[in-house]
Design an enzyme around this catalytic site. Structure first.
Site, short mmCIF file in Angstrom:
data_model
loop_
_atom_site.label_atom_id
_atom_site.label_comp_id
_atom_site.label_asym_id
_atom_site.label_seq_id
_atom_site.Cartn_x
_atom_site.Cartn_y
_atom_site.Cartn_z
CD GLU A 1 41.10 20.79 59.58
OE1 GLU A 1 42.13 20.66 60.44
OE2 GLU A 1 40.49 21.90 59.34
CD GLU B 1 40.91 25.55 64.65
OE1 GLU B 1 41.56 26.12 65.13
OE2 GLU B 1 41.29 24.48 63.94
O1 9MR Z 1 48.18 22.47 58.16
C1 9MR Z 1 48.04 23.62 58.35
C2 9MR Z 1 49.57 24.18 58.60
O2 9MR Z 1 50.24 23.99 57.53
C3 9MR Z 1 49.59 25.80 59.24
O3 9MR Z 1 50.96 26.05 59.62
C4 9MR Z 1 48.69 25.84 60.40
C5 9MR Z 1 48.50 27.39 60.86
O4 9MR Z 1 48.02 27.55 62.19
O5 9MR Z 1 47.15 25.51 60.03
C6 9MR Z 1 47.31 23.97 59.77
O6 9MR Z 1 45.80 23.58 59.29
C7 9MR Z 1 44.86 23.48 60.58
C8 9MR Z 1 43.73 23.92 59.82
O7 9MR Z 1 43.93 25.24 59.20
C9 9MR Z 1 42.77 24.25 61.16
N1 9MR Z 1 42.54 23.16 61.93
C10 9MR Z 1 43.96 22.50 62.39
C11 9MR Z 1 45.10 22.37 61.21
C12 9MR Z 1 46.11 21.97 61.64
O8 9MR Z 1 46.77 22.90 62.62
#
Ligand code: 9MR
Length: 371
Positions: A281, A164
């Site tokens: 994802e 990102e």
């Molecule tokens: O699923 C993840 C969640 O448990 C965390 O709190 C969060 C932190 O920002 O990140 C989520 O996963 C993300 C992933 O790492 C990157 N793409 C978006 C995902 C959903 O937010």
């Protein structure tokens, strides 16, 4: 034997007895009584099928574990390899939870995709107060990437190296004041390392494990053409410069209102880069308008099913076989989806329900994988 119906097998069994070959009859009887092996996502798919996995649930929830064991042949670390988790203090790395996933993947002979080496979010507190000149920042960055990648050399098959890096308008995340006007949206790496930090992250990871496949991963590429364009330009520029990038992650956090032509366009254009494409994802929200009274009706489930099937069909159609790195859902069941706690709303975005039973969308997804 798999394709014989019970009746066919019974007929063969009795004919064999009549022909006087009891041993063969015994073998056939065993096959007759044995339950037919059930089809799973991984057995149905022509490419790896993964899920973002949480090692705590893997160790404590047997229903969760059973689904991960039977359905998936790739896992992605949801949070445990992000900076804040794996690098909790400047001179301390904590691999314990990542190792649980690595051991699970090794013992089940499945792929482990590491997420992620560098992101603007989920960074430890100590990092924001880190003081140093540009050489010190570079050392910190390189040490982190190479320590983590070396630790998992031979265990992690591929990495989301940078996650990102772009805003939705296609500009690079850097300054604190951003087009999205969110104060925490800037990127600590671009600010302290300069914008070419992305290429260097790939180089550092490649030095530490030349066999690992290296991905750039981002969201909403199906919604924002400017973001999609910037990512494609970056990837093409990296290829020209010889930066070791192997693949692109299309996160695909979509909802039942996401326009289908955007999905088609993103998959087609990203596949044109020639790199491996990972739908990295996937989840499909059924409550994009945040309705507190929403019910997960049959019609919502049908819409969601047809969109899950559409994503699979487009992936199979538009991504050449050798570029199909697979499809990974973000989490396993609705109960462990990030969407509910993040947006504090009702939603059912995944293939398995709160008790990890298969939902109707599961069958739409598996049928699309097969056909
Ligand atoms: O699923 C993840 C969640 O448990 C965390 O709190 C969060 C932190 O920002 O990140 C989520 O996963 C993300 C992933 O790492 C990157 N793409 C978006 C995902 C959903 O937010």
């Amino acid at each position: 034997m798999k394709s014989y119906s019970y009746i066919n097998r019974a007929i063969i069994f009795f004919k064999t007895i009549a022909a006087g070959t009891p041993f063969l009859a015994f073998i056939l009887l065993s096959a007759f009584l044995k339950p037919q092996s059930e089809e799973t996502l991984q057995s149905a798919a022509p490419f790896p099928i993964g899920a973002a996995v949480n090692p705590f649930l893997l160790q404590t929830d047997s229903a969760y574990r059973r689904v991960v064991e039977t359905e998936f042949n790739s896992i992605t670390s949801e949070n445990v390899l992000k900076w804040a988790a794996v690098h909790p203090a400047e001179n301390k790395f904590d691999f314990s939870k990542g190792d649980t996933l690595a051991e699970f993947a090794l013992s089940h002979h499945i792929r482990f995709h590491g997420h992620n080496l560098c992101w603007y979010q989920y960074n430890p507190k100590w990092l924001s107060s880190f003081k140093g000149d540009s050489a010190a920042w570079e050392r910190l960055f390189k040490t982190h990437i190479q320590t983590v990648v070396s630790h998992y050399k031979g265990k992690v098959a591929s990495w989301d190296v940078v996650n990102e890096a772009f805003h939705n308008d296609g500009t690079l995340r850097s300054e604190k004041n951003t087009p999205d006007n969110k104060p925490d949206d800037g990127c600590i790496w671009a600010r302290n390392l300069g914008i070419d930090y992305i290429a260097r992250a790939f180089q550092y990871a490649h030095e530490a494990d030349p066999d690992a496949l290296l991905f750039y991963n981002d969201y909403d590429q199906e919604i924002y053409p400017g973001k999609l364009r910037s990512i494609i330009n970056m990837v093409n520029y990296f290829k020209k410069r010889g930066v070791p990038i192997n693949g692109i992650g299309i996160q695909m956090h979509i909802n039942i209102l996401t326009p289908k032509d955007g999905i088609t366009n993103a998959i087609k254009q990203l596949a044109n880069t020639g790199l491996k494409i990972h739908i990295a994802e996937l989840d499909i929200s059924v409550n994009p308008r945040n309705d507190p009274n929403i019910i997960y009706s049959d019609s919502l489930q049908n819409l969601q099913s047809s969109l899950f099937a559409f994503v699979v069909q487009q992936y199979k159609l538009l991504v050449p076989k050798e570029q199909q790195y697979g499809i990974t859902t973000w989490n396993v069941g609705d109960a462990d989806s990030w969407i509910r706690p993040t947006y504090k709303k009702k939603d059912w975005p995944l293939l398995f329900d709160d008790s990890y039973a298969k939902k109707p969308v599961y069958y739409a997804f598996i049928n699309a994988l097969k056909n």
